[in-house]
Design a protein around this motif. Structure first.
Motif, PDB file in Angstrom:
ATOM      1  N   MET A   1       0.816  -1.193   0.000  1.00  0.00           N
ATOM      2  CA  MET A   1       0.000   0.000   0.000  1.00  0.00           C
ATOM      3  C   MET A   1       0.865   1.265   0.000  1.00  0.00           C
ATOM      4  O   MET A   1       0.475   2.277  -0.546  1.00  0.00           O
ATOM      5  CB  MET A   1      -0.921  -0.033   1.225  1.00  0.00           C
ATOM      6  CG  MET A   1      -1.893   1.069   1.266  1.00  0.00           C
ATOM      7  SD  MET A   1      -3.106   0.886  -0.022  1.00  0.00           S
ATOM      8  CE  MET A   1      -4.279   2.081   0.461  1.00  0.00           C
ATOM      9  N   THR A   2       2.028   1.199   0.603  1.00  0.00           N
ATOM     10  CA  THR A   2       2.909   2.354   0.656  1.00  0.00           C
ATOM     11  C   THR A   2       3.426   2.726  -0.727  1.00  0.00           C
ATOM     12  O   THR A   2       3.548   3.907  -1.046  1.00  0.00           O
ATOM     13  CB  THR A   2       4.092   2.075   1.604  1.00  0.00           C
ATOM     14  OG1 THR A   2       3.569   1.674   2.872  1.00  0.00           O
ATOM     15  CG2 THR A   2       4.952   3.292   1.771  1.00  0.00           C
TER      16      THR A   2
ATOM     17  N   VAL B   1       1.876   2.326  -3.536  1.00  0.00           N
ATOM     18  CA  VAL B   1       0.772   2.986  -4.240  1.00  0.00           C
ATOM     19  C   VAL B   1       0.641   4.433  -3.777  1.00  0.00           C
ATOM     20  O   VAL B   1       0.471   5.343  -4.590  1.00  0.00           O
ATOM     21  CB  VAL B   1      -0.543   2.209  -4.026  1.00  0.00           C
ATOM     22  CG1 VAL B   1      -1.716   2.971  -4.600  1.00  0.00           C
ATOM     23  CG2 VAL B   1      -0.452   0.826  -4.620  1.00  0.00           C
ATOM     24  N   ALA B   2       0.750   4.669  -2.481  1.00  0.00           N
ATOM     25  CA  ALA B   2       0.635   6.031  -1.950  1.00  0.00           C
ATOM     26  C   ALA B   2       1.767   6.918  -2.457  1.00  0.00           C
ATOM     27  O   ALA B   2       1.534   8.076  -2.830  1.00  0.00           O
ATOM     28  CB  ALA B   2       0.629   6.001  -0.425  1.00  0.00           C
ATOM     29  N   VAL B   3       2.968   6.400  -2.497  1.00  0.00           N
ATOM     30  CA  VAL B   3       4.104   7.177  -2.992  1.00  0.00           C
ATOM     31  C   VAL B   3       3.949   7.462  -4.477  1.00  0.00           C
ATOM     32  O   VAL B   3       4.214   8.585  -4.944  1.00  0.00           O
ATOM     33  CB  VAL B   3       5.427   6.431  -2.693  1.00  0.00           C
ATOM     34  CG1 VAL B   3       6.589   7.066  -3.428  1.00  0.00           C
ATOM     35  CG2 VAL B   3       5.684   6.393  -1.208  1.00  0.00           C
TER      36      VAL B   3
ATOM     37  N   VAL C   1       1.114   7.627  -6.242  1.00  0.00           N
ATOM     38  CA  VAL C   1       0.026   8.602  -6.430  1.00  0.00           C
ATOM     39  C   VAL C   1       0.489   9.998  -6.026  1.00  0.00           C
ATOM     40  O   VAL C   1       0.205  10.983  -6.720  1.00  0.00           O
ATOM     41  CB  VAL C   1      -1.222   8.170  -5.629  1.00  0.00           C
ATOM     42  CG1 VAL C   1      -2.251   9.280  -5.575  1.00  0.00           C
ATOM     43  CG2 VAL C   1      -1.827   6.924  -6.240  1.00  0.00           C
ATOM     44  N   THR C   2       1.234  10.100  -4.937  1.00  0.00           N
ATOM     45  CA  THR C   2       1.750  11.401  -4.506  1.00  0.00           C
ATOM     46  C   THR C   2       2.692  11.998  -5.545  1.00  0.00           C
ATOM     47  O   THR C   2       2.621  13.192  -5.849  1.00  0.00           O
ATOM     48  CB  THR C   2       2.474  11.256  -3.157  1.00  0.00           C
ATOM     49  OG1 THR C   2       1.563  10.706  -2.203  1.00  0.00           O
ATOM     50  CG2 THR C   2       2.982  12.592  -2.662  1.00  0.00           C
TER      51      THR C   2
ATOM     52  N   THR D   1      -7.359  11.379  -1.875  1.00  0.00           N
ATOM     53  CA  THR D   1      -6.402  10.285  -1.742  1.00  0.00           C
ATOM     54  C   THR D   1      -5.894  10.169  -0.317  1.00  0.00           C
ATOM     55  O   THR D   1      -5.790   9.066   0.232  1.00  0.00           O
ATOM     56  CB  THR D   1      -5.220  10.498  -2.702  1.00  0.00           C
ATOM     57  OG1 THR D   1      -5.720  10.599  -4.031  1.00  0.00           O
ATOM     58  CG2 THR D   1      -4.223   9.371  -2.613  1.00  0.00           C
ATOM     59  N   GLU D   2      -5.592  11.309   0.302  1.00  0.00           N
ATOM     60  CA  GLU D   2      -5.132  11.285   1.687  1.00  0.00           C
ATOM     61  C   GLU D   2      -6.234  10.778   2.613  1.00  0.00           C
ATOM     62  O   GLU D   2      -5.965  10.019   3.556  1.00  0.00           O
ATOM     63  CB  GLU D   2      -4.680  12.683   2.101  1.00  0.00           C
ATOM     64  CG  GLU D   2      -3.932  12.745   3.415  1.00  0.00           C
ATOM     65  CD  GLU D   2      -4.840  12.794   4.619  1.00  0.00           C
ATOM     66  OE1 GLU D   2      -4.463  12.226   5.656  1.00  0.00           O
ATOM     67  OE2 GLU D   2      -5.926  13.382   4.528  1.00  0.00           O
TER      68      GLU D   2
ATOM     69  N   TYR E   1      -6.456   7.046   2.146  1.00  0.00           N
ATOM     70  CA  TYR E   1      -5.290   6.363   2.702  1.00  0.00           C
ATOM     71  C   TYR E   1      -5.357   6.308   4.225  1.00  0.00           C
ATOM     72  O   TYR E   1      -5.049   5.285   4.834  1.00  0.00           O
ATOM     73  CB  TYR E   1      -4.009   7.067   2.256  1.00  0.00           C
ATOM     74  CG  TYR E   1      -2.748   6.406   2.741  1.00  0.00           C
ATOM     75  CD1 TYR E   1      -2.324   5.195   2.200  1.00  0.00           C
ATOM     76  CD2 TYR E   1      -1.979   6.975   3.748  1.00  0.00           C
ATOM     77  CE1 TYR E   1      -1.181   4.575   2.643  1.00  0.00           C
ATOM     78  CE2 TYR E   1      -0.834   6.367   4.200  1.00  0.00           C
ATOM     79  CZ  TYR E   1      -0.434   5.162   3.642  1.00  0.00           C
ATOM     80  OH  TYR E   1       0.700   4.552   4.095  1.00  0.00           O
ATOM     81  N   SER E   2      -5.791   7.409   4.850  1.00  0.00           N
ATOM     82  CA  SER E   2      -5.860   7.431   6.311  1.00  0.00           C
ATOM     83  C   SER E   2      -7.196   6.924   6.849  1.00  0.00           C
ATOM     84  O   SER E   2      -7.365   6.839   8.070  1.00  0.00           O
ATOM     85  CB  SER E   2      -5.616   8.848   6.821  1.00  0.00           C
ATOM     86  OG  SER E   2      -6.663   9.697   6.416  1.00  0.00           O
TER      87      SER E   2
END
Length: 87
Positions: free
Chosen positions: A1-2, A4-6, A8-9, A49-50, A53-54
């Protein structure tokens, strides 16, 4: 998941930088207005997105206000441009 978050960011940051470039270098006011609307959409996507994610739903009212603000801004710029071109 990390990962994907990186990813997308990074994509949202690149899109924001390119949009800011269009706002600064745009040859006309309408180009700048469209780029501003795109930047607002990128900001909404980043906040969403944030929030996803959270897993926090407190950002939803902010997203609604930003979406309405973007719509009203786009409509007002379009009406201004239509009125300016008809004279």
């Amino acid at each position: 998941m990390t990962i994907v978050a990186v990813t997308v960011t990074a994509l949202l940051a690149v899109a924001g930088a390119l949009t800011l470039t269009r706002i600064i270098r745009g040859p006309s006011i309408l180009d700048r207005a469209v780029a501003t609307d795109v930047l607002l959409a990128i900001i909404v996507a980043a906040i969403a997105t944030e929030a996803a994610y959270s897993r926090d739903a407190t950002a939803l009212p902010v997203l609604v206000v930003l979406a309405v603000l973007g719509f009203v801004g786009s409509v007002s710029v379009a009406r201004f441009a239509a009125r300016r071109n008809s004279k």
